[in-house]
Write an enzyme that holds these catalytic residues in place. Structure first.
Site, PDB file in Angstrom:
ATOM      1  N   ASP A 161      48.591  15.823  83.387  1.00  0.00           N
ATOM      2  CA  ASP A 161      49.539  15.972  84.484  1.00  0.00           C
ATOM      3  C   ASP A 161      50.954  16.092  83.931  1.00  0.00           C
ATOM      4  O   ASP A 161      51.283  15.483  82.895  1.00  0.00           O
ATOM      5  CB  ASP A 161      49.477  14.767  85.419  1.00  0.00           C
ATOM      6  CG  ASP A 161      48.214  14.735  86.255  1.00  0.00           C
ATOM      7  OD1 ASP A 161      47.621  15.805  86.472  1.00  0.00           O
ATOM      8  OD2 ASP A 161      47.829  13.640  86.710  1.00  0.00           O
ATOM      9  N   TYR A 197      43.448   6.142  78.150  1.00  0.00           N
ATOM     10  CA  TYR A 197      44.804   6.199  78.713  1.00  0.00           C
ATOM     11  C   TYR A 197      45.419   4.809  78.740  1.00  0.00           C
ATOM     12  O   TYR A 197      44.716   3.806  78.923  1.00  0.00           O
ATOM     13  CB  TYR A 197      44.774   6.734  80.146  1.00  0.00           C
ATOM     14  CG  TYR A 197      44.249   8.136  80.296  1.00  0.00           C
ATOM     15  CD1 TYR A 197      45.106   9.235  80.257  1.00  0.00           C
ATOM     16  CD2 TYR A 197      42.893   8.366  80.489  1.00  0.00           C
ATOM     17  CE1 TYR A 197      44.621  10.528  80.397  1.00  0.00           C
ATOM     18  CE2 TYR A 197      42.404   9.658  80.637  1.00  0.00           C
ATOM     19  CZ  TYR A 197      43.264  10.731  80.586  1.00  0.00           C
ATOM     20  OH  TYR A 197      42.779  12.005  80.728  1.00  0.00           O
ATOM     21  N   ASP A 239      51.209   9.090  92.207  1.00  0.00           N
ATOM     22  CA  ASP A 239      51.985   8.742  91.017  1.00  0.00           C
ATOM     23  C   ASP A 239      53.452   8.579  91.391  1.00  0.00           C
ATOM     24  O   ASP A 239      53.830   8.666  92.564  1.00  0.00           O
ATOM     25  CB  ASP A 239      51.794   9.779  89.901  1.00  0.00           C
ATOM     26  CG  ASP A 239      52.275  11.184  90.283  1.00  0.00           C
ATOM     27  OD1 ASP A 239      53.302  11.306  90.965  1.00  0.00           O
ATOM     28  OD2 ASP A 239      51.614  12.168  89.887  1.00  0.00           O
ATOM     29  N   ARG A 276      45.324   8.347  88.266  1.00  0.00           N
ATOM     30  CA  ARG A 276      46.162   8.170  89.467  1.00  0.00           C
ATOM     31  C   ARG A 276      45.339   7.638  90.624  1.00  0.00           C
ATOM     32  O   ARG A 276      45.776   6.767  91.385  1.00  0.00           O
ATOM     33  CB  ARG A 276      46.775   9.507  89.875  1.00  0.00           C
ATOM     34  CG  ARG A 276      47.856  10.033  88.960  1.00  0.00           C
ATOM     35  CD  ARG A 276      48.409  11.331  89.499  1.00  0.00           C
ATOM     36  NE  ARG A 276      47.529  12.469  89.293  1.00  0.00           N
ATOM     37  CZ  ARG A 276      47.421  13.506  90.138  1.00  0.00           C
ATOM     38  NH1 ARG A 276      48.080  13.491  91.275  1.00  0.00           N
ATOM     39  NH2 ARG A 276      46.639  14.509  89.846  1.00  0.00           N
TER      40      ARG A 276
END
Length: 293
Positions: free
Chosen positions: A38, A66, A80, A173
């Site tokens: 993203d 992540y 987000d 997210r």
């Protein structure tokens, strides 16, 4: 100029933006990536340059790891920190270890996840994010994703710092949003950084600032050999006769176990092959003439 490149993507850039920078650095249009990030996220992007772009379907990209900061108190329309706040609720007591552990357990394993409205999923031939930006109410159907592990790194105020290991197609997210809901609150992903993708680590990534025009073409920035990134494929060394067979697209003798193999000459990957009847390797992608290793 054939090989892999690990880039530490900064926030605010699309993966396509990074590809454009690498093309200028390599002075080549033959650049592709093994999975997007993203724009608001940072961290590891795995790219291929030259003929190694043909190896991208075989690059091992899982698990993906992540590090994220989940902010409680409100959701956003993008799930987000770049989105507009929507639902607002009091933050939960994050130091309640039992409640937090139970909520995380419900978001671990094979789970049904509703992708964010602002995602690259297709809806009637259009990207969901394009429809959402035009004000269309996008509700995507749940898909099954796999979350391997959550590790809580810390808690600060209304923020939970976590490391998440998951399979491809998982939206961190959406995990942040759903964790907020599971705790009777609302949440979004405040920051996101990919630190690993399969065997590739952000520790080995180059900063984008190093990729000046011509930096790869002139040898200032080196490319990674693709062999390790191909994961658990068999390694089949070729002699002169087998190399000649390969150059004509003929199957070569298999001495290693497995269904997929990297065919090697002096340690260099010259082809990807699948198991064929009679203990043979049938080439699927041939890189003869490249310097890929």
């Amino acid at each position: 100029m054939d090989g892999l490149l690990y880039v530490d993507k900064p926030a605010g850039m699309t993966s396509h933006d990074v590809v454009a920078v690498v093309r200028r650095a390599a002075r080549s249009k033959r650049v592709g990536h093994a999975g997007t990030l993203d724009p608001f996220a940072t961290g590891l992007l795995v790219l291929a340059v030259g003929q190694c772009t043909r190896l991208l379907p075989y690059v091992m990209g899982e698990p993906k790891v992540y590090e994220a900061v989940i902010r409680f108190g409100h959701e956003t329309d993008t799930d987000d920190s770049t989105g507009t706040p929507t639902i607002q609720l009091p933050s939960p007591e994050l130091h309640d270890e039992r409640a937090l552990s139970e909520a995380i357990a419900g978001l671990t394993g094979a789970i049904a996840q509703q992708p964010p409205a602002y995602s690259a999923k297709h809806v009637d031939g259009q990207r969901a994010y394009a429809l959402a930006r035009r004000g269309v109410d996008v509700v995507l159907p749940p898909v099954t994703v796999v979350v391997h592990e959550w590790i809580v790194l810390g808690i600060t105020d209304a923020r939970l710092h976590v490391r998440i290991s998951c399979g491809g197609g998982t939206y961190v997210r959406a995990l942040a949003r759903d964790l907020g809901r599971a705790l009777g609150s609302a949440a979004h992903c405040e920051s996101l950084r990919r630190v690993a993708s399969g065997p590739a680590s952000v520790v080995d990534a180059v900063p984008l600032a190093a990729l000046t025009p011509g930096a790869i073409a002139e040898g200032v920035v080196s490319l990674q050999p693709p062999l390790m990134a191909l994961g658990g494929v068999a390694h089949e060394p070729l002699d002169d006769a087998a190399l000649e067979d390969l150059s004509f697209g003929r199957a070569v003798r298999a001495t290693q176990d497995g269904e997929l193999a990297a065919l090697l000459r002096d340690g260099a990957v010259v082809a990807i092959a699948r198991r064929a009847p009679g203990d043979r390797w049938q080439p699927k992608v041939v890189l003869l003439g490249t310097s890929a290793a």
